[in-house]
Scaffold this motif. Sequence first.
Motif, PDB file in Angstrom:
ATOM      1  N   MET A 167     -21.108   5.364  -0.347  1.00  0.00           N
ATOM      2  CA  MET A 167     -20.618   4.301  -1.219  1.00  0.00           C
ATOM      3  C   MET A 167     -20.567   4.776  -2.672  1.00  0.00           C
ATOM      4  SD  MET A 167     -22.084   0.788   0.379  1.00  0.00           S
ATOM      5  CE  MET A 167     -21.040  -0.039   1.599  1.00  0.00           C
ATOM      6  N   GLY A 217     -30.142   0.972  -9.435  1.00  0.00           N
ATOM      7  CA  GLY A 217     -29.271   0.819  -8.275  1.00  0.00           C
ATOM      8  C   GLY A 217     -29.454  -0.524  -7.606  1.00  0.00           C
ATOM      9  N   GLY A 218     -28.787  -0.666  -6.462  1.00  0.00           N
ATOM     10  CA  GLY A 218     -28.835  -1.922  -5.728  1.00  0.00           C
ATOM     11  C   GLY A 218     -30.242  -2.269  -5.259  1.00  0.00           C
ATOM     12  N   THR A 219     -31.030  -1.251  -4.950  1.00  0.00           N
ATOM     13  CA  THR A 219     -32.396  -1.498  -4.486  1.00  0.00           C
ATOM     14  C   THR A 219     -33.214  -2.194  -5.575  1.00  0.00           C
ATOM     15  OG1 THR A 219     -32.268   0.436  -3.049  1.00  0.00           O
ATOM     16  CG2 THR A 219     -34.484  -0.388  -3.589  1.00  0.00           C
ATOM     17  N   HIS A 275     -29.256  -5.042   3.771  1.00  0.00           N
ATOM     18  CA  HIS A 275     -29.551  -3.646   3.458  1.00  0.00           C
ATOM     19  C   HIS A 275     -31.049  -3.356   3.614  1.00  0.00           C
ATOM     20  CE1 HIS A 275     -30.242  -0.251   0.584  1.00  0.00           C
ATOM     21  NE2 HIS A 275     -29.102   0.165   1.098  1.00  0.00           N
ATOM     22  N   THR A 301     -23.322  -3.517   4.020  1.00  0.00           N
ATOM     23  CA  THR A 301     -23.286  -2.064   3.929  1.00  0.00           C
ATOM     24  C   THR A 301     -22.614  -1.456   5.165  1.00  0.00           C
ATOM     25  OG1 THR A 301     -25.390  -2.292   2.791  1.00  0.00           O
ATOM     26  CG2 THR A 301     -24.720  -0.072   3.377  1.00  0.00           C
ATOM     27  N   ASP A 345     -26.260 -10.313  -2.585  1.00  0.00           N
ATOM     28  CA  ASP A 345     -26.231  -8.856  -2.658  1.00  0.00           C
ATOM     29  C   ASP A 345     -24.775  -8.397  -2.574  1.00  0.00           C
ATOM     30  OD1 ASP A 345     -26.498  -6.155  -2.539  1.00  0.00           O
ATOM     31  OD2 ASP A 345     -27.848  -6.113  -0.801  1.00  0.00           O
ATOM     32  N   ASP A 367     -23.197  -3.114  -8.330  1.00  0.00           N
ATOM     33  CA  ASP A 367     -23.494  -1.736  -8.730  1.00  0.00           C
ATOM     34  C   ASP A 367     -22.296  -0.952  -9.278  1.00  0.00           C
ATOM     35  OD1 ASP A 367     -26.071  -2.111  -7.950  1.00  0.00           O
ATOM     36  OD2 ASP A 367     -25.980  -0.809  -6.179  1.00  0.00           O
ATOM     37  N   HIS A 424     -22.341   2.107 -10.006  1.00  0.00           N
ATOM     38  CA  HIS A 424     -22.283   3.484  -9.481  1.00  0.00           C
ATOM     39  C   HIS A 424     -21.691   3.560  -8.073  1.00  0.00           C
ATOM     40  CE1 HIS A 424     -26.842   3.565  -8.098  1.00  0.00           C
ATOM     41  NE2 HIS A 424     -26.099   2.920  -7.226  1.00  0.00           N
ATOM     42  N   LYS A 425     -21.206   2.431  -7.555  1.00  0.00           N
ATOM     43  CA  LYS A 425     -20.434   2.481  -6.308  1.00  0.00           C
ATOM     44  C   LYS A 425     -18.955   2.376  -6.691  1.00  0.00           C
ATOM     45  CE  LYS A 425     -24.152   1.174  -3.240  1.00  0.00           C
ATOM     46  NZ  LYS A 425     -24.779   0.118  -2.419  1.00  0.00           N
TER      47      LYS A 425
HETATM   48  C1  LIG Z   1     -25.742   0.288  -1.502  1.00  0.00           C
HETATM   49  C2  LIG Z   1     -26.335  -1.033  -1.245  1.00  0.00           C
HETATM   50  C3  LIG Z   1     -27.623  -1.334  -1.676  1.00  0.00           C
HETATM   51  C4  LIG Z   1     -28.555  -0.302  -2.277  1.00  0.00           C
HETATM   52  O1  LIG Z   1     -28.095   0.257  -3.448  1.00  0.00           O
HETATM   53  P1  LIG Z   1     -28.758   1.609  -4.018  1.00  0.00           P
HETATM   54  O2  LIG Z   1     -27.949   1.853  -5.238  1.00  0.00           O
HETATM   55  O3  LIG Z   1     -28.599   2.653  -2.966  1.00  0.00           O
HETATM   56  O4  LIG Z   1     -30.185   1.319  -4.315  1.00  0.00           O
HETATM   57  C5  LIG Z   1     -28.070  -2.621  -1.483  1.00  0.00           C
HETATM   58  N1  LIG Z   1     -27.297  -3.549  -0.881  1.00  0.00           N
HETATM   59  C6  LIG Z   1     -26.055  -3.289  -0.447  1.00  0.00           C
HETATM   60  C7  LIG Z   1     -25.245  -4.361   0.200  1.00  0.00           C
HETATM   61  C8  LIG Z   1     -25.524  -2.016  -0.608  1.00  0.00           C
HETATM   62  O5  LIG Z   1     -24.289  -1.752  -0.153  1.00  0.00           O
END
Ligand SMILES: *Cc1c(COP(=O)(O)O)cnc(C)c1O
Length: 368
Positions: free
Chosen positions: A24, A80-82, A111, A159, A184, A214, A216-217
Amino acid sequence: MDITDELRAYREKDIPYSRVLSSMCTIPHPIALEAHSMFIETNLGDPGIFRGTLELEKKLMEMLGKILHCDNPAGYICSGGTEANIQGIRAARNIQRSKNKPNIVIPETAHFSFEKIGDILGVEIRRAGIDEEYRVEVGMVERLIDDSTVAIVGIAGTTELGQIDPIVELSKLAEERGIELHVDAAFGGLVIPFMDDPYPFDFQNKGVSSITIDPHKMGMATIPAGGIVFRSEKYLRALEVETPYLTSKAQFTLTGTRPGTGVASAYAVLKHLGFDGMKEVVNKCLDNTRLLVEEMMSLGFEPVIEPIMNVVAFPADDAERLKEELYRRNWVISTIRNPRAIRFVIMPHVTEEVIKSFISDFRKIVGR
Ligand SMILES: *Cc1c(COP(=O)(O)O)cnc(C)c1O
């Protein structure tokens, strides 16, 4: 050996993005690289020093707020997403502090960062089942809510399959029960708004408290650049701790020292491309997803669900073997377990040529 030669030798062992159909993340936009290098020394953990960078972060949050239909967005750019998910749930738990043994209800398709959240925050994680289209069952979510529930979670762009949960219904439920709804949209947050006829997954639903989005995606920013956006300041207040020796009085972030590079690179890309430019990038990815689906269907593979965004999976009993054989040929794809399938993410670096070249190798592996 010269140090840079040594570094290069290691770097050359990495697989280039042009062979990666599972990530991603993607190659940062050229303007992101320029912005990144300009902000390489910055530390937003000490914002009284980096006051220009802090101002830029505020402007970026306003941009993200606009994309997500929020008038007074509060939040920040994180690792990041986490981290964004941790902070979304942490704010919800703190705001609903009075509840004993707090729990949250998440979709089965959430996720894996929610595993960490349960462990770190000590909240019980309840998993709601999904319908045949891989969207969370709202009735199931409702049955799992009790007096100790602090938040429910919906995913806008799962994801594994890129599916969007029924956020509109989840929002009504959260409002009725007086609990928080965290969305999310780590991946989908910078895809859905640029699609024709976008599903209303964001703050236009009154029950939505926070959104993970995010850069960075699909935002083509440099790593790390995650985003957490709250409906209002009150959520940030619920996260604050005092900071005795810094230029600020309090800190609401999870990490202390944090880079301004993600702020600068994300801002630069969104400003440079604008809404229309982002729409073009997203549309290209969606076109290329359709191309991959056509090619795969001609080899006898049907997608698990009609792709909603640029994520698609195809059932295959021998998914693991296919992944390994492709890896041996220097192609990276991923697999999912429910259902057993091979999965692709069609990021901007997965061009028409990449897909054609992949299919020609894949054809040999499946012998068709
Ligand atoms: C990628 C993703 C995350 C985690 O993001 P990171 O940047 O890897 O920490 C969380 N939730 C969803 C739905 C994602 O696609």
